[in-house]
Design an enzyme around this catalytic site. Sequence first.
Site, PDB file in Angstrom:
ATOM      1  N   GLU A   1       0.813  -0.994  -0.003  1.00  0.00           N
ATOM      2  CA  GLU A   1      -0.083   0.036   0.083  1.00  0.00           C
ATOM      3  C   GLU A   1       0.875   1.257  -0.004  1.00  0.00           C
ATOM      4  O   GLU A   1       1.486   1.676   1.226  1.00  0.00           O
ATOM      5  CB  GLU A   1      -1.009  -0.070   1.079  1.00  0.00           C
ATOM      6  CG  GLU A   1      -1.665  -1.199   1.273  1.00  0.00           C
ATOM      7  CD  GLU A   1      -2.904  -1.122   0.136  1.00  0.00           C
ATOM      8  OE1 GLU A   1      -2.824  -0.177  -0.556  1.00  0.00           O
ATOM      9  OE2 GLU A   1      -3.765  -2.357   0.082  1.00  0.00           O
TER      10      GLU A   1
ATOM     11  N   CYS B   1      -1.867   9.015   2.654  1.00  0.00           N
ATOM     12  CA  CYS B   1      -1.523   8.383   1.572  1.00  0.00           C
ATOM     13  C   CYS B   1      -2.377   8.528   0.170  1.00  0.00           C
ATOM     14  O   CYS B   1      -2.142   8.798  -1.015  1.00  0.00           O
ATOM     15  CB  CYS B   1      -1.028   6.761   1.434  1.00  0.00           C
ATOM     16  SG  CYS B   1      -2.608   5.940   2.086  1.00  0.00           S
TER      17      CYS B   1
END
Length: 362
Positions: A104, A138
């Site tokens: 991720e 993110c």
Amino acid sequence: MVGIIGTWNAPVFTLLSPLACVLGAGNRAILKPSEIAPRTAEVLANAFAERIDPDIIDVVTGDAEVGAAFAAQAFDHLVFTGSTQVGRKIMAAAAENLVPVTLELGGKSPTILGRSADLDAATHRIALAKSTNGGQICISPDLLYVPRERLEEALTGLKQAFASLYPSVAENPDVVSVINDAHLTRIEGYIDEVRQAGGRIEITPEDTTEDESSRRRALHLIVDPPRSSRILQEEIFGPALVVLPYDRIDEVIADINHRSRPLALYYFGEDAAEQRQVLEHTLSGGVTINDALMHAAMHEAPFGGVGASGMGHYHGFDGFREFSHMRTVFKAPSIDPRAEWGVLPPYDDGFLAAMKAQVVPD
């Protein structure tokens, strides 16, 4: 046994969210919290040691050297959340033992403000998303594409929206600090580079007094910076947003596709044809329409990146599948019919017909 490496910006979530899927699929796990959030790492290590059998879940703490050794172990699966740069190193280390990975990562998540968008609602939601965790997420918006004729209106809307959420910066506990001095220096370096090149920078709140001791910062809107600017190339991960004016939507799509695949993409507007154009001609980890960040909150839907923004998906049933191994088991019948079918040597004229019969639609 699954290894899970968390990150500092969400040091609990990036460990426990994949852990839920890992345990749901019947595995054990070893967690490696980020050394950049050492107090959280200590709390997690103590909590698991007191309450959980270490043969089921254990926690390893330490610096980047420990993290590198952790990634080199022969796990059955390895999960990493963090930057693309470090993700490449994790994948290389895992490859030595052929360990499958779930990465991720991040990237410069683009936000498109369509001409059909409700400007007030859009700028409020963009400002809210960008300010969440001080921009240290993110899937935080990094690039905002705005119709050229609505640029000033959009800038005003963003500044007013942010200032309504955060009227002050100094000593305001609602403003999340940049994690440490190194990251603050990096972000301010991006901004100073644009400033020295004569670029336009808008700050909100306009009368802000920054808190040097706590690393709290106002939102910096970087308007159409020089194309060579680092802030256009690197993930910001902080309280700054690049605003890029555009004339045609296909120019925006081309610019997005010229970059690495982002973890998230956001579109604001009510033009169904334009929405479809954006969705069909871009590729990203996930998409939110008329808001930002929210697709990642859908825990029954898969979350993950593509290309430089990561690989693999979890959340809900997709997490069960990600951390499971689907194994086929065939049990032979007592009678072998292959000779009767004509598919064993010595072959006769029926062999070709038998082969043709095996070519089926499924």
